[in-house]
Design a protein around this motif. Structure first.
Motif, short mmCIF file in Angstrom:
data_model
loop_
_atom_site.label_atom_id
_atom_site.label_comp_id
_atom_site.label_asym_id
_atom_site.label_seq_id
_atom_site.Cartn_x
_atom_site.Cartn_y
_atom_site.Cartn_z
N PHE A 1 0.81 -1.21 0.00
CA PHE A 1 0.00 0.00 0.00
C PHE A 1 0.85 1.26 0.00
CE2 PHE A 1 -3.48 -2.82 1.12
CZ PHE A 1 -4.54 -2.22 0.47
N GLY A 2 2.16 1.10 -0.08
CA GLY A 2 3.03 2.26 -0.22
C GLY A 2 3.12 3.14 1.01
N LEU A 3 2.87 2.58 2.19
CA LEU A 3 3.00 3.39 3.41
C LEU A 3 4.43 3.88 3.55
CD1 LEU A 3 0.97 1.63 6.24
CD2 LEU A 3 0.18 3.02 4.37
N THR A 4 4.58 5.03 4.20
CA THR A 4 5.91 5.54 4.45
C THR A 4 5.96 6.12 5.86
OG1 THR A 4 5.18 7.53 3.32
CG2 THR A 4 6.66 6.08 2.11
N ARG B 1 3.79 14.21 -4.07
CA ARG B 1 3.51 12.87 -3.55
C ARG B 1 3.32 13.02 -2.04
NH1 ARG B 1 4.36 8.89 0.08
NH2 ARG B 1 4.21 6.83 -0.83
N PHE C 1 -1.90 11.10 1.89
CA PHE C 1 -2.79 10.58 0.86
C PHE C 1 -2.60 9.07 0.72
CE2 PHE C 1 -3.44 9.46 -3.63
CZ PHE C 1 -4.73 9.91 -3.84
N VAL C 2 -1.34 8.67 0.63
CA VAL C 2 -1.05 7.25 0.43
C VAL C 2 -1.34 6.46 1.72
CG1 VAL C 2 0.71 5.62 -0.29
CG2 VAL C 2 0.69 7.90 -1.24
N LEU D 1 -3.52 6.99 3.92
CA LEU D 1 -4.95 6.82 4.17
C LEU D 1 -5.57 5.76 3.28
CD1 LEU D 1 -6.41 10.36 4.78
CD2 LEU D 1 -6.26 8.48 6.38
N SER D 2 -4.92 5.47 2.14
CA SER D 2 -5.54 4.54 1.21
C SER D 2 -5.64 3.13 1.78
CB SER D 2 -4.78 4.52 -0.12
OG SER D 2 -3.51 3.93 0.05
N CYS E 1 -3.06 15.63 2.32
CA CYS E 1 -3.75 14.55 1.61
C CYS E 1 -4.53 15.12 0.43
CB CYS E 1 -4.68 13.85 2.58
SG CYS E 1 -5.72 12.63 1.82
#
Lengths: 416, 208
Positions: free
Chosen positions: A239-242, A378, A382-383, A385-386, A414
């Motif tokens: 999911f691309g969390l960072t 980026r 936003f990422v 929360l997905s 976001c």
């Protein structure tokens, strides 16, 4: 003679079977609940459309965009320097870190990122780490308050107030800092500021210790967060969390270590990471990151070199005012910079910085000239929360606030 | 002097490959459609000429080359040039510690790309945003709805032919859609009574 009456006490299985019969017509009926966009636990304007079966969430659909201002569109219509104030309003809890990330991205495009004076780099690291402490203090305070620990919020906000005073002394504004410039900073550190910062690092260490005592072994807090909102290592990457959310899920990755920018490779710090990826791990990661940031601030103060804070290049950053008034060349540079901006080469770059919420990246596509053709932000929130629509189902509704609090997002960033 | 890197994960093990090597492998696998890589500021960009195969290229990059993290997915409007749309994929590998940028273009008539949301689940929201802002559709996307703008909004605001000030709409029940009264913003302000739509930089200095 006493009369005995037989009372039939059924076992629990039989009782629940009876309850099921009685609830025949309402069972399986799902309820839709709107959480937000104006809800204290959604930290801004996030709206969650939850489908509930009793208290269990069966489906979650985050609705975002309530704070969409079209920052990327706006960026296409102005020079690189003019966009700096807009970066304050991305993650508005850490504007200094956004300013730094954006400046570094544009400097990379211009090809001057390795020409920054040392002093500028150290001051920028101080900015990033102050912003990190400030953002994490708010994140933890609000998280704790959401799960019922009101006191922590007051402790962390006392410290944040001190950070805001420092930022005000540094930039002239408490919130919308706009401190960096392409190729430097808007001003050098004010007199006596380093002493105030040194005093702050001593005080905040104490406060972090107190917060730690209030929460880390607090039974209620641990019960509310442990094994709640588990994000596995694979999910986090997929999911691309960072940022702390990724590290909470047992991924040891930090852009400051993996791809060091500024002077992070000359500073000594650890990257904390979690084990199981639940809310409690994410909390622990943030807690330790604050301690590391305090240590980074102390190191920067000890090493802070003298010298200029701006690149010595009149085509990148405004020249000294005295020179503008007395020399033709500088006057032309000033005029060109203000009216047309920095002349960027055609090309495309991506730069990602380790911000408090995660990887804040700027993709800049330039066709040459002072205005980007396309600027994509980026945004880590936003990422991050997905993943909600994947993680929330199966949890109780009261866990939602714990999960939201532990993901620590900002809607300004976001929605952009 | 930079201090020694911390031991463990941050040191480069022997098995780690550079973006150049990985791009070369990608090129070997998809010889006909992959060109490049182009290097700029130390970043590698690989162009994929056949947009309909981008999902396979991405799947290969993830599964065989170890690009397990899709950093970002972005679209560019090449207004008045053909093909009109360019999609940009930023890939990162936690194994090899390197970035790779994939680009592919698609014409306005097609305006559709295969979805990579089955390759990386993070692409789901990125693709929704690309659809919302540019109007490019993603075939095979599980839930292609608007994400930042509201459902029923009639335009795609990041397109170059959409004015900065906004556009009015005839559609009923769409929240206000008159051009914003912001005088074109502080950055394009020109004295005079013109409507903000007529005062944008692009209108004042038409390109070409």
């Amino acid at each position: 003679m006493a009369a005995f009456q037989q009372i039939e006490v059924k076992d629990s299985a039989a009782r629940s079977a009876q309850a099921m019969d009685e609830l025949q017509d309402v069972r399986g009926e799902k309820m839709t609940l709107n959480m937000g966009p104006s809800h204290p636990a959604t930290h801004g304007v996030l709206r969650l459309v939850l489908e509930l079966d009793g208290e269990i969430i069966t489906k979650a659909d985050p609705e975002i965009g309530y704070l969409h201002r079209g920052d990327e569109k706006i960026a296409e219509n102005m020079t690189y320097t003019q966009f700096i104030p807009y970066t304050d309003r991305l993650d508005y809890l850490a504007p200094l870190a956004n300013n730094v990330a954006y400046a570094l991205a544009v400097e990379k495009l211009l090809g001057v990122h390795d020409k920054l004076p040392e002093r500028c780099q150290y001051i920028r690291v101080i900015c990033c780490e102050l912003a990190r402490i400030s953002a994490h203090l708010l994140g933890l305070g609000a998280f704790a308050m959401d799960v019922g620990a009101m006191t922590v919020f007051l402790y962390t906000f006392t410290e944040r107030e001190k950070i805001y005073n420092l930022i005000e002394a540094l930039t002239g504004a408490r919130f919308t800092t706009t401190y960096t410039r392409i190729g430097g900073l808007s001003r050098d550190l004010p007199e006596g500021w380093t002493d105030e910062l040194a005093q702050f690092t001593r005080e905040v260490s104490v406060a972090i210790g107190e917060t730690d005592k209030l929460l880390t072994r607090n039974k209620i807090f641990v019960d509310r967060t442990r094994d709640v909102g588990v994000i596995t290592r694979e999910e986090a990457i997929d999911f691309g969390l960072t940022g702390p959310n990724l590290r909470g899920s047992n991924v040891e990755h930090d852009l400051r270590k993996a791809h060091p920018y500024l002077v992070y490779d000359q500073l000594d710090f650890d990257v904390p990471y979690g084990e199981v990826g639940d809310c409690y791990d994410r909390y622990l990661v943030r807690m330790e990151e604050m301690r590391q940031s305090v240590s980074l601030l102390d190191q920067c103060l000890a090493k802070l070199p003298g010298g200029p804070v701006n690149i010595d290049d009149g085509k990148i950053i405004l020249p000294d005012k005295q020179k503008v008034l007395s020399s033709m060349e500088e006057l032309i540079h000033q005029f060109m910079l203000v009216t047309q901006g920095q002349d960027a080469p055609a090309g495309e770059i991506y730069f990602g910085a380790e911000n408090p919420k995660g990887e804040l990246g700027f993709y800049i596509m330039s066709k040459g000239g002072g205005v980007p053709y396309r600027l994509k932000i980026r945004a880590p929130s936003f990422v991050n929360l997905s993943i909600l629509s994947h993680t929330l189902p199966g949890h109780m509704i009261s866990d939602v606030v714990a999960i939201l609090g532990s993901l620590d997002f900002v809607m300004g960033e976001c929605d952009r | 002097m930079p201090s020694q890197p911390a031991p463990g994960r941050w040191q480069s093990p022997e098995t780690r490959m550079s973006a150049k090597q990985l791009a070369k492998k990608l090129k070997q696998q998809f010889e006909e459609i992959v060109s490049g890589p182009v290097e700029f500021r130390g970043e590698l960009t690989v162009e994929v000429s056949d947009a309909s195969q981008i999902a396979e290229v991405c799947r290969f990059a993830k599964e065989a080359l170890g690009f397990d993290y899709l950093v970002d997915l972005t679209t560019i409007d090449n207004y008045e040039e053909a093909p009109r749309w360019t999609a940009v994929y930023h890939l990162y590998s936690y194994e090899h510690f390197c970035h790779l940028r994939l680009k592919t273009s698609v014409s306005e008539e097609v305006s559709e790309l295969p979805s990579v949301s089955t390759v990386w689940r993070t692409a789901n929201w990125h693709e929704r945003e690309a659809y919302d802002m540019m109007g490019i559709r993603f075939a095979g996307h599980p839930d292609l709805r608007r994400i930042l703008m509201w459902e029923g909004y009639p335009y795609f605001p990041l397109r170059k032919d959409f004015p900065l000030a906004g556009k009015s709409s005839e559609m009923p029940d769409v929240a206000f859609s008159d051009p914003a009264p912001l005088e074109g913003g502080p950055f394009v302000t020109v004295a005079g009574g013109e409507d903000s739509t007529a005062r944008e930089p692009r209108v004042r200095n038409p390109e070409g």
